[in-house]
Design a protein around this motif. Structure first.
Motif, PDB file in Angstrom:
ATOM      1  N   ALA A  51       0.815  -1.214   0.000  1.00  0.00           N
ATOM      2  CA  ALA A  51       0.000   0.000   0.000  1.00  0.00           C
ATOM      3  C   ALA A  51       0.853   1.271   0.000  1.00  0.00           C
ATOM      4  CB  ALA A  51      -0.934  -0.005   1.207  1.00  0.00           C
ATOM      5  N   ASP A  52       2.170   1.117   0.144  1.00  0.00           N
ATOM      6  CA  ASP A  52       3.056   2.286   0.166  1.00  0.00           C
ATOM      7  C   ASP A  52       3.302   2.854  -1.229  1.00  0.00           C
ATOM      8  OD1 ASP A  52       3.174   1.828   2.835  1.00  0.00           O
ATOM      9  OD2 ASP A  52       5.239   1.072   2.867  1.00  0.00           O
ATOM     10  N   PHE A  53       2.814   2.147  -2.256  1.00  0.00           N
ATOM     11  CA  PHE A  53       3.073   2.564  -3.636  1.00  0.00           C
ATOM     12  C   PHE A  53       1.762   2.759  -4.385  1.00  0.00           C
ATOM     13  CE2 PHE A  53       6.352  -0.359  -2.069  1.00  0.00           C
ATOM     14  CZ  PHE A  53       7.419   0.526  -1.998  1.00  0.00           C
ATOM     15  N   LYS A  54       1.608   3.933  -4.985  1.00  0.00           N
ATOM     16  CA  LYS A  54       0.381   4.219  -5.734  1.00  0.00           C
ATOM     17  C   LYS A  54       0.377   3.492  -7.070  1.00  0.00           C
ATOM     18  CE  LYS A  54      -0.594   8.747  -3.735  1.00  0.00           C
ATOM     19  NZ  LYS A  54      -0.617  10.204  -3.964  1.00  0.00           N
ATOM     20  N   GLU A  55       1.555   3.216  -7.577  1.00  0.00           N
ATOM     21  CA  GLU A  55       1.656   2.375  -8.760  1.00  0.00           C
ATOM     22  C   GLU A  55       2.843   1.454  -8.582  1.00  0.00           C
ATOM     23  OE1 GLU A  55       2.604   5.444 -11.920  1.00  0.00           O
ATOM     24  OE2 GLU A  55       4.362   4.140 -12.046  1.00  0.00           O
ATOM     25  N   ARG A  56       2.871   0.396  -9.333  1.00  0.00           N
ATOM     26  CA  ARG A  56       3.907  -0.615  -9.167  1.00  0.00           C
ATOM     27  C   ARG A  56       4.716  -0.776 -10.439  1.00  0.00           C
ATOM     28  NH1 ARG A  56       2.523  -4.653  -5.309  1.00  0.00           N
ATOM     29  NH2 ARG A  56       4.163  -5.940  -6.212  1.00  0.00           N
ATOM     30  N   ARG A  57       6.008  -0.994 -10.240  1.00  0.00           N
ATOM     31  CA  ARG A  57       6.865  -1.319 -11.380  1.00  0.00           C
ATOM     32  C   ARG A  57       6.718  -2.783 -11.761  1.00  0.00           C
ATOM     33  NH1 ARG A  57      13.463  -0.974 -11.565  1.00  0.00           N
ATOM     34  NH2 ARG A  57      13.707  -1.630 -13.728  1.00  0.00           N
ATOM     35  N   PHE A  58       6.650  -3.636 -10.737  1.00  0.00           N
ATOM     36  CA  PHE A  58       6.534  -5.078 -10.965  1.00  0.00           C
ATOM     37  C   PHE A  58       5.230  -5.582 -10.365  1.00  0.00           C
ATOM     38  CE2 PHE A  58      11.085  -4.122 -10.396  1.00  0.00           C
ATOM     39  CZ  PHE A  58      11.582  -4.534 -11.618  1.00  0.00           C
ATOM     40  N   GLU A  59       4.486  -6.326 -11.113  1.00  0.00           N
ATOM     41  CA  GLU A  59       3.303  -6.982 -10.552  1.00  0.00           C
ATOM     42  C   GLU A  59       3.730  -8.208  -9.747  1.00  0.00           C
ATOM     43  OE1 GLU A  59       0.122  -5.864 -10.590  1.00  0.00           O
ATOM     44  OE2 GLU A  59       1.151  -4.116 -11.420  1.00  0.00           O
ATOM     45  N   GLY A  60       2.817  -8.718  -8.962  1.00  0.00           N
ATOM     46  CA  GLY A  60       3.104  -9.948  -8.222  1.00  0.00           C
ATOM     47  C   GLY A  60       3.972  -9.691  -7.010  1.00  0.00           C
ATOM     48  N   HIS A  61       4.988 -10.543  -6.842  1.00  0.00           N
ATOM     49  CA  HIS A  61       5.866 -10.488  -5.669  1.00  0.00           C
ATOM     50  C   HIS A  61       6.403  -9.078  -5.427  1.00  0.00           C
ATOM     51  CE1 HIS A  61       8.805 -11.972  -2.770  1.00  0.00           C
ATOM     52  NE2 HIS A  61       9.690 -11.203  -3.376  1.00  0.00           N
ATOM     53  N   LEU A  62       6.213  -8.576  -4.214  1.00  0.00           N
ATOM     54  CA  LEU A  62       6.645  -7.221  -3.863  1.00  0.00           C
ATOM     55  C   LEU A  62       8.114  -7.206  -3.475  1.00  0.00           C
ATOM     56  CD1 LEU A  62       5.876  -4.222  -3.127  1.00  0.00           C
ATOM     57  CD2 LEU A  62       5.495  -5.080  -0.800  1.00  0.00           C
ATOM     58  N   GLN A  63       8.937  -6.531  -4.272  1.00  0.00           N
ATOM     59  CA  GLN A  63      10.327  -6.289  -3.890  1.00  0.00           C
ATOM     60  C   GLN A  63      10.383  -4.838  -3.407  1.00  0.00           C
ATOM     61  OE1 GLN A  63      11.934  -7.894  -7.789  1.00  0.00           O
ATOM     62  NE2 GLN A  63      13.488  -8.642  -6.381  1.00  0.00           N
ATOM     63  N   TYR A  64      10.330  -4.694  -2.111  1.00  0.00           N
ATOM     64  CA  TYR A  64      10.060  -3.388  -1.523  1.00  0.00           C
ATOM     65  C   TYR A  64      11.067  -2.320  -1.970  1.00  0.00           C
ATOM     66  CZ  TYR A  64       8.287  -0.119   1.965  1.00  0.00           C
ATOM     67  OH  TYR A  64       7.728   0.969   2.585  1.00  0.00           O
ATOM     68  N   ASP A  65      12.359  -2.634  -1.905  1.00  0.00           N
ATOM     69  CA  ASP A  65      13.341  -1.585  -2.220  1.00  0.00           C
ATOM     70  C   ASP A  65      13.408  -1.275  -3.718  1.00  0.00           C
ATOM     71  OD1 ASP A  65      14.447  -4.082  -2.641  1.00  0.00           O
ATOM     72  OD2 ASP A  65      16.461  -3.496  -2.012  1.00  0.00           O
ATOM     73  N   ARG A  66      13.063  -2.241  -4.552  1.00  0.00           N
ATOM     74  CA  ARG A  66      13.023  -1.946  -5.993  1.00  0.00           C
ATOM     75  C   ARG A  66      11.810  -1.071  -6.319  1.00  0.00           C
ATOM     76  NH1 ARG A  66      14.421  -7.128  -9.580  1.00  0.00           N
ATOM     77  NH2 ARG A  66      14.995  -5.511 -11.078  1.00  0.00           N
ATOM     78  N   GLU A  67      10.707  -1.320  -5.632  1.00  0.00           N
ATOM     79  CA  GLU A  67       9.538  -0.453  -5.828  1.00  0.00           C
ATOM     80  C   GLU A  67       9.819   0.958  -5.303  1.00  0.00           C
ATOM     81  OE1 GLU A  67       6.942  -1.045  -7.597  1.00  0.00           O
ATOM     82  OE2 GLU A  67       7.181  -3.196  -7.896  1.00  0.00           O
ATOM     83  N   GLN A  68      10.619   1.043  -4.241  1.00  0.00           N
ATOM     84  CA  GLN A  68      10.988   2.376  -3.735  1.00  0.00           C
ATOM     85  C   GLN A  68      11.729   3.173  -4.805  1.00  0.00           C
ATOM     86  OE1 GLN A  68      13.189   1.180  -0.158  1.00  0.00           O
ATOM     87  NE2 GLN A  68      11.629   2.166   1.121  1.00  0.00           N
ATOM     88  N   LYS A  69      12.675   2.515  -5.455  1.00  0.00           N
ATOM     89  CA  LYS A  69      13.463   3.201  -6.485  1.00  0.00           C
ATOM     90  C   LYS A  69      12.552   3.724  -7.595  1.00  0.00           C
ATOM     91  CE  LYS A  69      17.472   2.314  -9.438  1.00  0.00           C
ATOM     92  NZ  LYS A  69      18.378   1.252  -9.923  1.00  0.00           N
TER      93      LYS A  69
END
Lengths: 253, 253
Positions: A51-69
């Motif tokens: 929920a910390d991301f309004k949009e996602r780079r990768f679907e499925g498995h959450l890689q938190y620090d990659r989504e942060q970038k």
């Protein structure tokens, strides 16, 4: 100077609250701009999640620090995270005010690190430690404890203060590039009388009036380490985490 | 044996999840009873507050640890805390399974310590360290990190592993009386191939099949300290937090 104080105590009648007010009043009187993140009052959510991301780079498995970038580039963090990041970027000095719980910060502040010190802005490919995103800024712990000073010292039953605070001062603040000031510790706060507590407030005020005289915790620049990530042979260890340690495991049984 | 695994990862597709399943399967196959506190799945609340007590000893200002002592006697913790306390009391071995975030546990697990390791039962007037409430039980960290082993070692850029985990292994687990087993660290998990990852799962299984052979972290019994809370002169320091440290602050400017 711009100062951000992140504060983690639920009780306005606490000594932590008195320390916070002293810091705000003293720094404001010195002409500094002060902002406060009062985590309990904000009902800050410390739990990192999708929920910390309004949009996602990768679907499925959450890689938190990659989504942060990705979220740094897209400005797509949840609003509460964006607001805290903006405060950290804004400040020249970060002060953490908290009661020491389990040799560390309360969970609400740990979650502030987890969610706000984001990959791609505070650290990452850009660098870490003296190459970290917050380089050129300063940070300081101000904490309260029921311990007496001799307990948290060399040979003290609780271990050295530098060991206790290592994961915060080195592993978090220095990691993202802050210069770390000597911590301000209010000892055995519950067992002191009002006079002793007033003296702590006065000492904090005096320190904040003379910030440029506060010693820095010794750290190693990355250039002290070789390509094997080890301290170079001619560099003497300057931190409790880098010095030689002769401890060994105890054989079971 | 009764084993409680406290687990802090949100993703069932994570390597932490694979380590958890390996631990549950291995320990169950060995005939042990296993319970899991899956903190994300439970939506565990990590924020200590007045809501943690169904009744209060003192009105007004919340003194969290004094209310804990009262709640132990009255069994008046909130239901989620009572349930976790019962699991800890039940277990002979506590395993913490988590990804290493900021040299520490994720906030959701830090809050589990803050709210569940209660004064009056785990520590307090009854004692701490080798007199702590959990004496006679064992605990072990199992964690994953993107770091390579050489980085988290003597002279390594991240500092010694014992310094990194000091606040958990000494300041939390040993503090309440657990004997602390050597941690199980999965290194550079993101950069390894499936074969290397399978080997980590195998190593964890082998360790859990031979728990009595796992070395303990060296600690000091309270009898090693004098009435001044300092290590007695004839006792050699056995931990990274008790050894002599020659570091000093850097003068500013």
């Amino acid at each position: 100077m711009k100062v951000l104080i992140v504060y983690a105590h639920s009780q306005p009648t606490s000594f932590n609250s008195a320390l916070l007010r002293t810091a705000v009043d003293t720094l404001t009187a010195q002409g500094h701009e002060v902002r406060v993140s009062d985590l309990y009052a904000m009902n800050f959510n410390p739990v990192a999640s999708a929920a910390d991301f309004k949009e996602r780079r990768f679907e499925g498995h959450l890689q938190y620090d990659r989504e942060q970038k990705h979220a740094v580039a897209q400005h797509s963090f949840s609003d509460d995270i964006e607001a805290e990041i903006a405060k950290v970027i804004w400040c020249d000095l970060l002060i953490l005010q908290f009661p020491l719980w389990w040799y560390s910060v309360p969970a609400i502040m740990k979650g502030w690190f987890d969610r706000v010190f984001v990959n791609g802005l505070m650290y990452g490919q850009l660098g870490r430690f003296d190459k970290g995103g917050m380089k050129g800024r300063r940070a300081m712990i101000s904490t309260t404890t029921g311990c007496f000073p001799g307990m948290v010292a060399e040979g003290g039953v609780m271990g050295h203060l530098d060991a206790m605070l290592w994961h915060i001062q080195y592993g978090t603040l220095a990691y993202v590039g802050f210069d770390v000031l000597e911590p301000f510790v209010t000892w055995s706060v519950r067992y002191e009388d009002d006079g002793a507590r007033a003296l702590y407030l006065q000492k904090l005020a005096e320190r904040l009036q003379r910030l440029d005289e506060v010693p820095l915790k010794p750290m190693h620049p990355l250039s002290d380490f070789g390509s094997d990530w080890k301290l170079k042979a001619d560099i003497a260890p300057r931190t409790i985490g880098h010095q030689k340690f002769v401890g060994a495991s105890v054989e079971p049984g």
